[in-house]
Design an enzyme around this catalytic site. Structure first.
Site, mmCIF file in Angstrom:
data_model
loop_
_atom_site.group_PDB
_atom_site.id
_atom_site.type_symbol
_atom_site.label_atom_id
_atom_site.label_comp_id
_atom_site.label_asym_id
_atom_site.label_seq_id
_atom_site.Cartn_x
_atom_site.Cartn_y
_atom_site.Cartn_z
ATOM 1 N N LYS A 80 -4.274 5.450 -13.204
ATOM 2 C CA LYS A 80 -2.959 6.061 -13.441
ATOM 3 C C LYS A 80 -2.993 7.543 -13.080
ATOM 4 O O LYS A 80 -2.110 8.041 -12.403
ATOM 5 C CB LYS A 80 -2.520 5.930 -14.913
ATOM 6 N N CYS B 25 8.102 -2.522 2.359
ATOM 7 C CA CYS B 25 9.316 -1.890 2.860
ATOM 8 C C CYS B 25 10.504 -2.530 2.150
ATOM 9 O O CYS B 25 10.369 -3.589 1.549
ATOM 10 C CB CYS B 25 9.469 -2.117 4.356
ATOM 11 N N TRP C 202 7.387 1.840 4.427
ATOM 12 C CA TRP C 202 6.030 2.255 4.040
ATOM 13 C C TRP C 202 5.174 1.931 5.246
ATOM 14 O O TRP C 202 4.976 0.763 5.592
ATOM 15 C CB TRP C 202 5.575 1.466 2.811
ATOM 16 N N ARG D 89 9.908 0.717 -2.845
ATOM 17 C CA ARG D 89 9.106 -0.176 -2.000
ATOM 18 C C ARG D 89 8.473 0.547 -0.813
ATOM 19 O O ARG D 89 7.611 0.000 -0.131
ATOM 20 C CB ARG D 89 9.988 -1.313 -1.475
ATOM 21 N N LYS E 216 5.254 0.234 -4.083
ATOM 22 C CA LYS E 216 5.219 -0.580 -5.285
ATOM 23 C C LYS E 216 4.529 -1.917 -5.046
ATOM 24 O O LYS E 216 3.702 -2.341 -5.820
ATOM 25 C CB LYS E 216 6.644 -0.790 -5.803
ATOM 26 N N ASN F 37 10.293 -6.296 7.048
ATOM 27 C CA ASN F 37 9.324 -6.015 5.994
ATOM 28 C C ASN F 37 8.197 -7.025 6.141
ATOM 29 O O ASN F 37 8.438 -8.229 6.136
ATOM 30 C CB ASN F 37 9.996 -6.174 4.622
ATOM 31 N N GLY F 38 6.970 -6.531 6.291
ATOM 32 C CA GLY F 38 5.841 -7.453 6.436
ATOM 33 C C GLY F 38 4.934 -6.982 7.555
ATOM 34 O O GLY F 38 4.966 -5.804 7.933
ATOM 35 N N GLU G 128 -8.224 1.679 -15.873
ATOM 36 C CA GLU G 128 -6.784 1.744 -15.669
ATOM 37 C C GLU G 128 -6.254 3.159 -15.946
ATOM 38 O O GLU G 128 -5.401 3.661 -15.217
ATOM 39 C CB GLU G 128 -6.096 0.692 -16.566
ATOM 40 N N HIS H 21 -26.653 6.713 -16.214
ATOM 41 C CA HIS H 21 -27.344 6.227 -15.011
ATOM 42 C C HIS H 21 -26.844 6.903 -13.739
ATOM 43 O O HIS H 21 -27.052 6.399 -12.648
ATOM 44 C CB HIS H 21 -27.192 4.709 -14.901
ATOM 45 N N GLU I 62 -3.301 8.091 -9.231
ATOM 46 C CA GLU I 62 -2.181 7.751 -8.345
ATOM 47 C C GLU I 62 -0.988 8.655 -8.514
ATOM 48 O O GLU I 62 -0.261 8.882 -7.557
ATOM 49 C CB GLU I 62 -1.812 6.257 -8.396
HETATM 50 C C1 AGP Z 1 -0.461 0.145 -10.091
HETATM 51 O O1 AGP Z 1 -0.188 1.338 -10.726
HETATM 52 C C2 AGP Z 1 -0.601 0.199 -8.664
HETATM 53 N N1 AGP Z 1 0.410 0.930 -8.030
HETATM 54 C C3 AGP Z 1 -1.179 -0.984 -7.934
HETATM 55 O O2 AGP Z 1 -2.551 -0.890 -8.173
HETATM 56 C C4 AGP Z 1 -0.728 -2.422 -8.261
HETATM 57 O O3 AGP Z 1 -1.117 -2.772 -9.550
HETATM 58 C C5 AGP Z 1 -1.343 -3.391 -7.232
HETATM 59 O O4 AGP Z 1 -0.890 -3.056 -5.961
HETATM 60 C C6 AGP Z 1 -1.058 -4.836 -7.540
HETATM 61 O O5 AGP Z 1 0.314 -5.107 -7.508
HETATM 62 P P1 AGP Z 1 0.895 -6.454 -8.069
HETATM 63 O O6 AGP Z 1 0.608 -6.496 -9.527
HETATM 64 O O7 AGP Z 1 2.360 -6.372 -7.778
HETATM 65 O O8 AGP Z 1 0.224 -7.571 -7.355
#
Ligand code: AGP
Length: 607
Positions: free
Chosen positions: A484, A2, A74, A27, A602, A98-99, A480, A503, A487
């Site tokens: 991408k 958040c 969030w 965030r 984020k 936040n937390g 990766e 497999h 997400e």
């Molecule tokens: C990346 O595109 C993601 N949104 C997510 O997987 C991110 O890499 C993960 O949450 C780790 O975040 P950090 O690198 O800030 O620890």
């Protein structure tokens, strides 16, 4: 997770809060709200959806005042709704948080038994009721906040404002980020620096267990545990407000992909001595060099960088290495040894799983190293050593430039270890260091693949599944690439080690399933070609990232994205760019919210 914003000064608090929340929207963006002291009354506005919904609401509600707090959420406890949006107010005291309050359920039961009436499903509301309970025992606001905090378990950054205290507000922090912006006759707080940049570059980073009383021209900080006053350390940040602007790009993600050549240069600056083909110790020198194994711990994209790192440490430094998901690592009681080195990778430096794993490992007395992008973040401060990636602020929720910088640091580090341990010959070291200098130019060139990617992307906007294949060092790149696409475009995508396809996953392939294969010239090409043929004979649509001029491989593919030839260890950099651009353009053409995809945030500051 958040975002928090707070303001006291001569300006219209509502304007400052909204502006700051916009910059913190990455965030969390499922609901937002502000509380502003308007005359003698605290007025609250909250709305479901993005900050724009809150703005529309504020267009109708006439709220004005010079002191206020705000929040962009969030959701963790309770779905996105107006009731669950922050601030939460009880008897004229409003709180944003936040937390996660881990013991909120027992506190809630206790508070309800004493007569508190809860209006939301959030964990945050217990903080409001706790403060209220201490106020009704006669404590002043500052004491009541401290008493409440002492009952909390978990991570929090909070801001508190009261109708009865028009001259200050309170913030406190434990393992969630919070910074104070120092102005002239005005002060600010925020979860992250970009929110403050239009107003001030003078910042104070709150540390764990600190509480601050913030008035127009004074910030007083105290240790929550013993009440001792702490002298604030003001630092001037060297950042322009434009870091939080798109600067002509349609999305932050696009801007950030195009920053990659510069990020690559910045991240190696002062760490590589090109003239003497040497790596400069600087922060690369981990305090202990006496370790026999490396454990890399991270989440999401950072974990994928860690998987590439495992490859580097084994191949270049000849050190056994493991890469682990932080969320799994913590709870399976891993067997660790005193002569392990544990590396924690995190862009934000705040990810709860990674931070929790770091705390556990530190308690065991094992040397720790953080690779972080955000300066002074919790992970950066807690680890014994830190190496900063210099990717600059990354705002797009999908990590792009930070991934490249993390991987680059891991490659430099593996070379550094190899040099110190004598596991690399001089010629090879020189060759690799020379390759570092070629990289920014090669990356710039690679960005030119965008025009072809834009041309082919419309073919895939209706795809429901995608398969990404890679071998060796390019297997994590495939993972990766798939992450991408998932997400930001919401297309289901799976990354596989190409050799594993036969497999099981091969059963998924038909004429509706695009298969993206990483097939640069190199030691694995022959085997990858076999995998291409296997997929092709099942009718799959083949897209390949191949080396420029490799006509033989090109002929086997339906679509070929051609990249410059580079050393195998550097292929992850060159291959990642087209994969990021591919995900970006498919998502953009689908019309999804590229920078703020649904359900994501984020930095994930909850477990
Ligand atoms: C990346 O595109 C993601 N949104 C997510 O997987 C991110 O890499 C993960 O949450 C780790 O975040 P950090 O690198 O800030 O620890």
């Amino acid at each position: 997770m958040c975002g928090i914003m707070g303001y006291i000064g001569p300006k219209d608090a509502k304007e400052v809060l909204i502006d700051g929340l916009r910059r913190l929207e990455y965030r969390g963006y499922d609901s937002s709200g502000i509380a502003v002291l308007d005359g003698a009354e605290l007025r609250i506005a909250r709305a479901v959806g993005k900050i724009s919904s809150l703005e529309s609401l504020l267009g109708k509600e006439k709220i004005s005042g010079n002191l206020g707090i705000g929040h962009t959420r969030w959701a963790t406890h309770g779905r996105p709704s107006e009731n669950n949006a922050h601030p939460h107010m009880v008897n004229g005291v409003a709180v944003v948080h936040n937390g996660i309050i881990e013991n909120y359920a027992e506190l809630k039961r206790e508070l309800i038994s004493k007569g508190s009436v809860f209006r939301s499903e959030t964990d945050t509301e217990v903080i409001s009721h706790l403060i209220d309970s201490y106020l009704s025992k006669g404590e002043d606001l500052f004491k009541a906040v401290i008493s409440a905090i002492r009952r909390l378990e978990g991570a929090f950054a909070i801001a508190v404002v009261s109708e009865k205290e028009p001259d200050y507000f309170i913030v406190a922090k434990n393992f969630s980020p919070l910074i104070i912006g120092v102005g002239e006759g005005e002060n600010f707080v925020a979860s992250d620096i970009p929110a403050l940049l239009p107003y001030t570059r003078r910042i104070i980073t709150l540390s764990e267990n600190e509480i601050a009383k913030i008035s127009r021209d004074k910030t007083e900080i105290f240790d929550i545990r013993n009440g001792v006053q702490i002298k604030p350390e003001i630092k001037t940040v060297d950042m322009s407000p434009s870091v939080a602007e798109k600067e002509g790009h349609k999305h932050f993600m696009h801007k950030e992909i195009f920053e990659i050549p510069k990020v690559f240069t910045d991240t190696m600056l002062g760490r590589i001595d090109r003239e003497n083909s040497e790596l400069l110790p600087d922060e690369l020198a981990v305090r202990t060099m006496d370790f026999s194994r490396i454990i890399i711990v991270a989440c999401g994209t950072s974990y994928h960088a860690g998987l590439i790192g495992k490859y580097y440490f084994e191949q270049i430094s000849k050190i056994p290495a493991e890469a682990e998901f932080a969320s799994e690592f913590r709870y399976r009681n891993p067997v660790l040894k005193k002569d392990d080195l544990a590396i924690f990778i995190s862009q934000s430096g705040e990810t709860a799983d990674t931070l929790g794993a770091l705390k556990d490992v530190k308690e065991l007395g094992i040397p720790t190293l953080a690779i972080c992008n955000v300066m002074n973040s919790s992970i950066a401060r807690l680890a014994d050593n830190v190496i900063y990636t210099r990717a600059g602020i990354e705002i797009g929720v999908a990590s792009t430039k930070a991934f490249i910088a993390q991987t680059e640091v891991l490659l430099m580090l593996s070379l550094f270890f190899a040099s110190r341990r004598g596991t690399i010959g001089e010629e090879e070291r020189k060759r690799l260091i020379n390759e570092f200098s070629r990289m920014p130019g090669i990356l710039k060139n690679t960005l030119k693949t965008e025009s072809y990617i834009k041309e082919i992307a419309p073919r895939f906007i209706r795809s429901r599944d995608f398969i990404y294949l890679g071998r060796g060092i390019n297997f994590p790149v495939a993972l990766e690439g798939a992450l991408k696409l998932k997400e930001i475009s919401y297309i289901h995508a799976e990354g596989y080690a190409a050799g594993e396809m036969k497999h099981g996953p091969i059963a998924l392939i038909d004429e509706d399933v695009p298969v993206l294969v990483i097939a640069n010239r190199g030691s694995n090409l022959k085997k990858i070609i076999s995998n291409i043929l296997e997929a092709k004979s099942r009718g799959g649509i083949l897209i390949g990232v191949i080396t420029k001029g490799d006509e033989e491989t090109k002929r086997l593919l339906d679509f070929a994205i051609e990249v410059d030839e580079t050393d195998e260890f550097f292929q992850p950099f060159v291959n990642s760019l087209p994969l990021q651009l591919m995900a970006y353009h498919i998502a953009d053409m689908k019309g999804t919210d590229v920078d703020q995809p649904r359900n994501l945030a984020k930095s994930v500051t909850v477990e």
